[in-house]
Design a protein around this motif. Structure first.
Motif, PDB file in Angstrom:
ATOM      1  N   LEU A   2       0.833  -1.204   0.000  1.00  0.00           N
ATOM      2  CA  LEU A   2       0.000   0.000   0.000  1.00  0.00           C
ATOM      3  C   LEU A   2       0.861   1.245   0.000  1.00  0.00           C
ATOM      4  CD1 LEU A   2      -2.929  -0.581   2.515  1.00  0.00           C
ATOM      5  CD2 LEU A   2      -3.089  -0.238   0.059  1.00  0.00           C
ATOM      6  N   PHE A  59     -12.693  -8.544  -0.252  1.00  0.00           N
ATOM      7  CA  PHE A  59     -11.769  -7.494   0.162  1.00  0.00           C
ATOM      8  C   PHE A  59     -10.890  -7.111  -1.012  1.00  0.00           C
ATOM      9  CE2 PHE A  59      -9.974  -4.842   3.226  1.00  0.00           C
ATOM     10  CZ  PHE A  59      -8.600  -4.872   3.118  1.00  0.00           C
ATOM     11  N   SER A  86     -12.832  -4.961  -3.234  1.00  0.00           N
ATOM     12  CA  SER A  86     -12.953  -3.627  -2.674  1.00  0.00           C
ATOM     13  C   SER A  86     -11.692  -2.802  -2.913  1.00  0.00           C
ATOM     14  CB  SER A  86     -13.238  -3.771  -1.177  1.00  0.00           C
ATOM     15  OG  SER A  86     -12.912  -2.608  -0.494  1.00  0.00           O
ATOM     16  N   GLU A  87     -10.528  -3.440  -2.789  1.00  0.00           N
ATOM     17  CA  GLU A  87      -9.266  -2.735  -3.055  1.00  0.00           C
ATOM     18  C   GLU A  87      -9.234  -2.302  -4.515  1.00  0.00           C
ATOM     19  OE1 GLU A  87      -6.769  -3.182   0.581  1.00  0.00           O
ATOM     20  OE2 GLU A  87      -6.855  -1.840  -1.142  1.00  0.00           O
ATOM     21  N   VAL A 117     -10.047  -6.439   6.424  1.00  0.00           N
ATOM     22  CA  VAL A 117      -9.426  -5.551   7.402  1.00  0.00           C
ATOM     23  C   VAL A 117     -10.544  -4.635   7.876  1.00  0.00           C
ATOM     24  CG1 VAL A 117      -7.757  -3.713   7.804  1.00  0.00           C
ATOM     25  CG2 VAL A 117      -7.186  -5.590   6.266  1.00  0.00           C
ATOM     26  N   SER A 177     -15.533  -2.825   5.933  1.00  0.00           N
ATOM     27  CA  SER A 177     -14.162  -3.117   5.535  1.00  0.00           C
ATOM     28  C   SER A 177     -13.346  -1.859   5.406  1.00  0.00           C
ATOM     29  CB  SER A 177     -14.159  -3.821   4.193  1.00  0.00           C
ATOM     30  OG  SER A 177     -13.935  -5.163   4.383  1.00  0.00           O
ATOM     31  N   CYS A 178     -12.082  -1.944   5.759  1.00  0.00           N
ATOM     32  CA  CYS A 178     -11.190  -0.804   5.652  1.00  0.00           C
ATOM     33  C   CYS A 178     -10.092  -1.173   4.687  1.00  0.00           C
ATOM     34  CB  CYS A 178     -10.637  -0.469   7.035  1.00  0.00           C
ATOM     35  SG  CYS A 178      -9.663   1.042   7.056  1.00  0.00           S
ATOM     36  N   ALA A 179     -10.398  -1.059   3.387  1.00  0.00           N
ATOM     37  CA  ALA A 179      -9.355  -1.310   2.396  1.00  0.00           C
ATOM     38  C   ALA A 179      -8.342  -0.178   2.472  1.00  0.00           C
ATOM     39  CB  ALA A 179      -9.977  -1.379   1.001  1.00  0.00           C
ATOM     40  N   GLY A 180      -7.147  -0.437   1.939  1.00  0.00           N
ATOM     41  CA  GLY A 180      -6.076   0.549   2.021  1.00  0.00           C
ATOM     42  C   GLY A 180      -6.504   1.965   1.704  1.00  0.00           C
ATOM     43  N   PRO A 181      -7.065   2.160   0.487  1.00  0.00           N
ATOM     44  CA  PRO A 181      -7.441   3.523   0.111  1.00  0.00           C
ATOM     45  C   PRO A 181      -8.439   4.145   1.081  1.00  0.00           C
ATOM     46  CG  PRO A 181      -7.471   2.078  -1.787  1.00  0.00           C
ATOM     47  CD  PRO A 181      -7.230   1.209  -0.608  1.00  0.00           C
ATOM     48  N   SER A 182      -9.303   3.325   1.653  1.00  0.00           N
ATOM     49  CA  SER A 182     -10.248   3.883   2.615  1.00  0.00           C
ATOM     50  C   SER A 182      -9.498   4.358   3.852  1.00  0.00           C
ATOM     51  CB  SER A 182     -11.280   2.837   3.011  1.00  0.00           C
ATOM     52  OG  SER A 182     -11.940   2.365   1.863  1.00  0.00           O
ATOM     53  N   SER A 183      -8.480   3.603   4.254  1.00  0.00           N
ATOM     54  CA  SER A 183      -7.748   4.019   5.458  1.00  0.00           C
ATOM     55  C   SER A 183      -7.067   5.357   5.230  1.00  0.00           C
ATOM     56  CB  SER A 183      -6.725   2.953   5.868  1.00  0.00           C
ATOM     57  OG  SER A 183      -5.636   2.925   4.971  1.00  0.00           O
ATOM     58  N   CYS A 190     -11.750   5.538   7.675  1.00  0.00           N
ATOM     59  CA  CYS A 190     -12.450   4.286   7.910  1.00  0.00           C
ATOM     60  C   CYS A 190     -13.247   4.431   9.171  1.00  0.00           C
ATOM     61  CB  CYS A 190     -11.472   3.129   8.118  1.00  0.00           C
ATOM     62  SG  CYS A 190     -10.949   2.402   6.594  1.00  0.00           S
ATOM     63  N   GLY A 203     -14.769   0.566   1.678  1.00  0.00           N
ATOM     64  CA  GLY A 203     -14.723  -0.857   1.391  1.00  0.00           C
ATOM     65  C   GLY A 203     -15.872  -1.388   0.569  1.00  0.00           C
ATOM     66  N   ALA A 204     -16.049  -2.648   0.583  1.00  0.00           N
ATOM     67  CA  ALA A 204     -16.908  -3.337  -0.389  1.00  0.00           C
ATOM     68  C   ALA A 204     -18.381  -3.059  -0.198  1.00  0.00           C
ATOM     69  CB  ALA A 204     -16.689  -4.841  -0.293  1.00  0.00           C
TER      70      ALA A 204
END
Lengths: 173, 258
Positions: A57, A79, A82-83, A164, B23-29, B33, B62-63
């Motif tokens: 990331l 997940f 979603s990424e 996550v 969900s906390c995908a990278g970009p969301s973080s 999030c 996230g999703a």
């Protein structure tokens, strides 16, 4: 010869029974086959997977979708989807991300090799849109407590990140 | 083999793997999030959040409800005010405003740009034709997700489709050669060289970023961009065999070729 033939047939029969037994149980994807011999090994693999994911990331350049591939490589299922969606959207909108997400700590949580709790400091991460306006919410905390869930894989560390989620935890400062 | 452990593990996995709710995908973080309880809440999708629900289930990362990776999370509760309009939801003391994505703004249509070019309506084969588009910030009011809002569109980039199969996206709408201090027929950030004579219909669209004011006085950013319809501009491209002149025959009647 007379003694060995029935023994051989018996052995074959036993094998057949064993194989039939195996074939009869459908193995759902989530069933973990134990690939780690100790809990410590399982936790180490989980930690390594999560660290590799955060490294990936941190290497993301939103202008270059090739840099997204290593993020995808460590994730699976919804997940992963979603990424893909988030990164593609930011790329299409011409956003830019800078700064590093730093893992402050990783600890066991739940079953070793299936989940862990990580404290991640994102205070250094900046995110701007194509016009240069910051897209970081004012409510973003400086550190997230992330509950990470894994599923088993046959390559790499033997694990992939399935989810996550940011959670409340007193263990992160 | 610890069969008991495996069975318990399977059960735990099956129980604890719902559709990733918050969900906390990278970009969301990177943007935000929402902090939830451990994987057991259900998201309301479609880019809206339910006012008054507990803070933890309003995640957009996230999703589940994620239409864009940059959605912001819950806002701090609005100060409690006397509420007399019929828009109030008196059942809730804390109003949480929804996160808006570009798709929600379907009914708010920003203006097409004003388009012109130099030479006006004409072009010369092999020479840059300068296209100039102008767009401005717009405010549009109307209903959105059950609220009366004002939406502000800010131009952020321009897409020039030249009509010959090529296009270019720029952050500026361009300016005339005169304003840029350039001689006629020089390349500009918005110019295009047509390779063949003919009639072309160029189209210009504006890509806007948007923000929504729910009446609280704050402009809440909208995830995603909104692209306007195209404004058309016809160009007739000709070959010129004689030399270029500084002024047209209209400006300089006794000039060469007039």
């Amino acid at each position: 010869m007379g003694v060995q033939r029935p023994a051989r047939i018996l052995v074959v029969a036993v094998f057949a029974a064993l194989l039939a037994g195996c074939a009869a149980d459908p193995v759902p994807e989530q069933t973990p086959t134990p690939t780690f011999s100790t809990e410590a090994e399982a936790f180490a693999a989980a930690e390594a997977t999560y660290r590799a994911y955060v490294d990936a990331l941190n290497q993301v350049d939103l202008a270059d979708p090739e840099t997204f591939e290593s993020v995808y490589a460590w994730t699976t299922g919804e997940f992963n989807a979603s990424e893909r969606e988030s990164l593609s959207r930011m790329h299409a909108d011409g956003w830019k991300v800078d700064g590093l997400s730093i893992i402050k700590s990783v600890e066991e949580r739940g079953v070793a090799g299936e989940s862990l709790l990580a404290c991640v400091d994102v205070s250094g991460v900046t995110l701007v849109d194509a016009a240069g306006a910051s897209q970081v919410s004012p409510e973003r905390p400086s550190t997230y407590a992330m509950s990470v869930k894994f599923t088993q894989a046959s390559v790499g560390t033997g694990l992939l990140i399935a989810d996550v989620t940011a959670v409340e935890s007193s263990s992160c400062g | 083999m610890r069969i008991g452990t495996i069975v318990v593990t399977i059960a735990a996995l099956l129980v604890s793997l719902p559709a990733s709710a918050s969900s906390c995908a990278g970009p969301s973080s990177w943007s935000y999030c929402d902090v939830g309880t451990d994987g057991s809440q259900v998201d309301v999708g479609a880019g809206t959040t339910t006012p008054g629900s507990s803070g933890s289930s309003n995640s957009q990362g996230g999703a589940g409800g994620g239409k864009g990776g940059g959605g912001s999370g819950t806002t701090p509760p609005a100060p409690e005010e006397e509420c007399e309009s019929e828009l109030c939801r008196p059942l809730y003391t804390v109003a949480t405003l929804p996160d808006v994505t570009a798709e929600d703004l379907r009914s708010f249509v920003p203006a097409v740009p004003a388009v012109t070019g130099e030479p006006l309506g004409l072009g010369v084969v092999g020479m840059p034709t300068n296209l100039v588009a102008a767009a401005s910030v717009q405010l549009k009011s109307g209903p959105l997700l059950g609220y009366d809002v004002t939406v502000r569109f800010t131009p952020t980039s321009y897409r020039f489709d030249h009509g010959d199969g090529t296009s270019r996206t720029t952050t500026t709408g361009g300016a005339s050669w005169n304003r840029l201090g350039l001689p006629d027929y020089t390349a500009t950030p918005t110019s295009h060289v047509y390779a063949a004579a003919g009639s072309y219909r160029a189209g210009v669209r504006v890509v806007y970023t948007a923000a929504v004011n729910f009446g609280t006085g704050t402009w809440r950013p909208v995830t995603g961009t909104v692209t306007s319809a195209a404004a058309f501009y016809d160009v007739r491209v000709v070959e010129v065999r004689t030399g270029l002149v500084q002024r047209t025959c209209a400006e300089n009647p006794p000039g060469p070729g007039c």
